[in-house]
Motif scaffolding. Sequence first.
Motif, PDB file in Angstrom:
ATOM      1  N   ALA A  78       0.810  -1.216   0.000  1.00  0.00           N
ATOM      2  CA  ALA A  78       0.000   0.000   0.000  1.00  0.00           C
ATOM      3  C   ALA A  78       0.846   1.270   0.000  1.00  0.00           C
ATOM      4  CB  ALA A  78      -0.925  -0.005   1.219  1.00  0.00           C
ATOM      5  N   ALA A  79       2.164   1.136  -0.132  1.00  0.00           N
ATOM      6  CA  ALA A  79       3.064   2.289  -0.056  1.00  0.00           C
ATOM      7  C   ALA A  79       3.472   2.776  -1.442  1.00  0.00           C
ATOM      8  CB  ALA A  79       4.312   1.922   0.741  1.00  0.00           C
ATOM      9  N   ASP A  80       3.344   4.077  -1.658  1.00  0.00           N
ATOM     10  CA  ASP A  80       3.841   4.695  -2.892  1.00  0.00           C
ATOM     11  C   ASP A  80       5.315   5.014  -2.727  1.00  0.00           C
ATOM     12  OD1 ASP A  80       1.373   4.676  -4.221  1.00  0.00           O
ATOM     13  OD2 ASP A  80       0.772   6.549  -3.240  1.00  0.00           O
ATOM     14  N   LEU A  81       6.073   4.810  -3.797  1.00  0.00           N
ATOM     15  CA  LEU A  81       7.510   5.069  -3.806  1.00  0.00           C
ATOM     16  C   LEU A  81       7.804   6.280  -4.683  1.00  0.00           C
ATOM     17  CD1 LEU A  81       8.747   1.407  -4.418  1.00  0.00           C
ATOM     18  CD2 LEU A  81       8.506   2.580  -2.210  1.00  0.00           C
ATOM     19  N   THR A  82       8.948   6.908  -4.422  1.00  0.00           N
ATOM     20  CA  THR A  82       9.407   7.987  -5.299  1.00  0.00           C
ATOM     21  C   THR A  82      10.474   7.494  -6.265  1.00  0.00           C
ATOM     22  OG1 THR A  82      11.013   8.734  -3.642  1.00  0.00           O
ATOM     23  CG2 THR A  82       8.849   9.817  -3.645  1.00  0.00           C
ATOM     24  N   ASN A  83      11.158   6.388  -5.934  1.00  0.00           N
ATOM     25  CA  ASN A  83      12.224   5.888  -6.795  1.00  0.00           C
ATOM     26  C   ASN A  83      12.555   4.438  -6.441  1.00  0.00           C
ATOM     27  OD1 ASN A  83      14.240   6.068  -8.796  1.00  0.00           O
ATOM     28  ND2 ASN A  83      15.785   6.663  -7.300  1.00  0.00           N
ATOM     29  N   ILE A  84      12.951   3.684  -7.449  1.00  0.00           N
ATOM     30  CA  ILE A  84      13.526   2.354  -7.264  1.00  0.00           C
ATOM     31  C   ILE A  84      14.834   2.343  -8.031  1.00  0.00           C
ATOM     32  CG2 ILE A  84      13.305  -0.131  -7.653  1.00  0.00           C
ATOM     33  CD1 ILE A  84      10.260   0.233  -7.680  1.00  0.00           C
ATOM     34  N   ALA A  85      15.918   1.990  -7.374  1.00  0.00           N
ATOM     35  CA  ALA A  85      17.229   1.892  -8.016  1.00  0.00           C
ATOM     36  C   ALA A  85      17.774   0.487  -7.812  1.00  0.00           C
ATOM     37  CB  ALA A  85      18.192   2.920  -7.441  1.00  0.00           C
ATOM     38  N   ASP A 101       8.332   8.937   0.456  1.00  0.00           N
ATOM     39  CA  ASP A 101       8.066  10.018   1.396  1.00  0.00           C
ATOM     40  C   ASP A 101       7.655   9.428   2.739  1.00  0.00           C
ATOM     41  OD1 ASP A 101       8.602  12.008  -0.492  1.00  0.00           O
ATOM     42  OD2 ASP A 101       6.556  11.925  -1.252  1.00  0.00           O
ATOM     43  N   GLU A 102       7.665  10.268   3.755  1.00  0.00           N
ATOM     44  CA  GLU A 102       7.380   9.855   5.134  1.00  0.00           C
ATOM     45  C   GLU A 102       6.076   9.068   5.277  1.00  0.00           C
ATOM     46  OE1 GLU A 102       6.772  12.060   9.441  1.00  0.00           O
ATOM     47  OE2 GLU A 102       6.685  13.240   7.614  1.00  0.00           O
ATOM     48  N   GLU A 103       5.067   9.438   4.518  1.00  0.00           N
ATOM     49  CA  GLU A 103       3.765   8.797   4.642  1.00  0.00           C
ATOM     50  C   GLU A 103       3.826   7.298   4.347  1.00  0.00           C
ATOM     51  OE1 GLU A 103       4.142  11.547   2.358  1.00  0.00           O
ATOM     52  OE2 GLU A 103       3.797  12.854   4.069  1.00  0.00           O
ATOM     53  N   ALA A 104       4.834   6.857   3.620  1.00  0.00           N
ATOM     54  CA  ALA A 104       4.954   5.459   3.219  1.00  0.00           C
ATOM     55  C   ALA A 104       5.623   4.587   4.280  1.00  0.00           C
ATOM     56  CB  ALA A 104       5.736   5.360   1.912  1.00  0.00           C
ATOM     57  N   PHE A 105       6.186   5.183   5.318  1.00  0.00           N
ATOM     58  CA  PHE A 105       6.999   4.424   6.277  1.00  0.00           C
ATOM     59  C   PHE A 105       6.242   3.245   6.893  1.00  0.00           C
ATOM     60  CE2 PHE A 105       8.920   3.729  10.513  1.00  0.00           C
ATOM     61  CZ  PHE A 105      10.215   3.409  10.108  1.00  0.00           C
ATOM     62  N   LEU A 106       5.076   3.503   7.438  1.00  0.00           N
ATOM     63  CA  LEU A 106       4.320   2.440   8.106  1.00  0.00           C
ATOM     64  C   LEU A 106       3.947   1.336   7.117  1.00  0.00           C
ATOM     65  CD1 LEU A 106       2.996   1.219  10.583  1.00  0.00           C
ATOM     66  CD2 LEU A 106       0.979   2.601  10.097  1.00  0.00           C
ATOM     67  N   ASN A 107       3.420   1.712   5.948  1.00  0.00           N
ATOM     68  CA  ASN A 107       3.021   0.701   4.965  1.00  0.00           C
ATOM     69  C   ASN A 107       4.212  -0.109   4.449  1.00  0.00           C
ATOM     70  OD1 ASN A 107       0.267   1.248   5.095  1.00  0.00           O
ATOM     71  ND2 ASN A 107       0.385   2.820   3.520  1.00  0.00           N
ATOM     72  N   LEU A 108       5.355   0.540   4.251  1.00  0.00           N
ATOM     73  CA  LEU A 108       6.547  -0.195   3.821  1.00  0.00           C
ATOM     74  C   LEU A 108       7.046  -1.132   4.920  1.00  0.00           C
ATOM     75  CD1 LEU A 108       8.535   2.484   1.817  1.00  0.00           C
ATOM     76  CD2 LEU A 108       7.804   0.250   0.979  1.00  0.00           C
ATOM     77  N   THR A 109       6.987  -0.674   6.163  1.00  0.00           N
ATOM     78  CA  THR A 109       7.402  -1.521   7.277  1.00  0.00           C
ATOM     79  C   THR A 109       6.511  -2.754   7.371  1.00  0.00           C
ATOM     80  OG1 THR A 109       8.230   0.414   8.460  1.00  0.00           O
ATOM     81  CG2 THR A 109       7.862  -1.557   9.762  1.00  0.00           C
ATOM     82  N   ALA A 111       4.848  -4.130   4.886  1.00  0.00           N
ATOM     83  CA  ALA A 111       5.158  -4.985   3.736  1.00  0.00           C
ATOM     84  C   ALA A 111       6.444  -5.776   3.965  1.00  0.00           C
ATOM     85  CB  ALA A 111       5.269  -4.139   2.466  1.00  0.00           C
ATOM     86  N   LEU A 112       7.462  -5.135   4.510  1.00  0.00           N
ATOM     87  CA  LEU A 112       8.721  -5.831   4.778  1.00  0.00           C
ATOM     88  C   LEU A 112       8.543  -6.901   5.855  1.00  0.00           C
ATOM     89  CD1 LEU A 112      11.217  -2.841   4.636  1.00  0.00           C
ATOM     90  CD2 LEU A 112      11.131  -4.768   3.057  1.00  0.00           C
ATOM     91  N   ALA A 113       7.807  -6.574   6.911  1.00  0.00           N
ATOM     92  CA  ALA A 113       7.558  -7.564   7.967  1.00  0.00           C
ATOM     93  C   ALA A 113       6.757  -8.739   7.429  1.00  0.00           C
ATOM     94  CB  ALA A 113       6.838  -6.912   9.143  1.00  0.00           C
ATOM     95  N   GLY A 114       5.829  -8.479   6.535  1.00  0.00           N
ATOM     96  CA  GLY A 114       5.057  -9.555   5.923  1.00  0.00           C
ATOM     97  C   GLY A 114       5.916 -10.465   5.063  1.00  0.00           C
ATOM     98  N   VAL A 150      14.658   2.204   1.862  1.00  0.00           N
ATOM     99  CA  VAL A 150      14.632   0.760   2.056  1.00  0.00           C
ATOM    100  C   VAL A 150      15.748   0.172   1.214  1.00  0.00           C
ATOM    101  CG1 VAL A 150      13.308  -1.362   1.724  1.00  0.00           C
ATOM    102  CG2 VAL A 150      12.131   0.737   2.396  1.00  0.00           C
ATOM    103  N   SER A 151      16.471  -0.781   1.775  1.00  0.00           N
ATOM    104  CA  SER A 151      17.496  -1.505   1.033  1.00  0.00           C
ATOM    105  C   SER A 151      17.263  -2.990   1.241  1.00  0.00           C
ATOM    106  CB  SER A 151      18.888  -1.129   1.539  1.00  0.00           C
ATOM    107  OG  SER A 151      19.866  -1.983   0.984  1.00  0.00           O
TER     108      SER A 151
END
Length: 179
Positions: A78-85, A101-109, A111-114, A150-151
């Motif tokens: 559910a997280a929007d990204l600004t870039n993928i490298a 952006d900051e708003e994505a932190f919780l959703n990215l966390t 997703a990573l935990a999942g 995120v790395s």
Amino acid sequence: MIALFFSLLLPARAGDAIEAYREAIERAPVSTEVDEKGTFRDLNFGTTCSRVQGFVPAKTVGDMQSYRRPSDKLAVGAADLTNIAYLCMKDRLRVVLLLADEEAFLNLTVALAGTYGKTSIKEKNFYYWRGSKRAAWIMLHGEEEQTVMVSIGDLPWGDPLGLIRSLMRQQKNAGASDL
């Protein structure tokens, strides 16, 4: 881009932070899930980058190349990204960097935990999954303009310090000012 890494990863008292980080990593439990998930989307870590359909070179410094894929959906869960490298060493995919952006932190966390299960290290704005072959981490950084980084990747490059060292070495060897 290397300036961004330094600003995100190294606080003003970098020496103290690096030593504390090393100690925390030595005590951190290993997450087997991060080793088992050796892919990002359709790409395996270790893939020959020059053969990946749709990769567009972004920057080359020494043995390190960064790529992007214009066809990539700039979202994870559910997280929007600004870039993928996609960072490749000697033409092999080693690290995927995600910026948001900051708003994505919780959703990215979430997703990573999942994907990777229980964290090896969990702090206020930093979560880290350490395997024996790979690592993944997410960090929220900044005071006014919050940035999420995120790395995900092979060790040592997937580790924050390993990534910084590799970038610094490539930059020095190539005489480049930015990556």
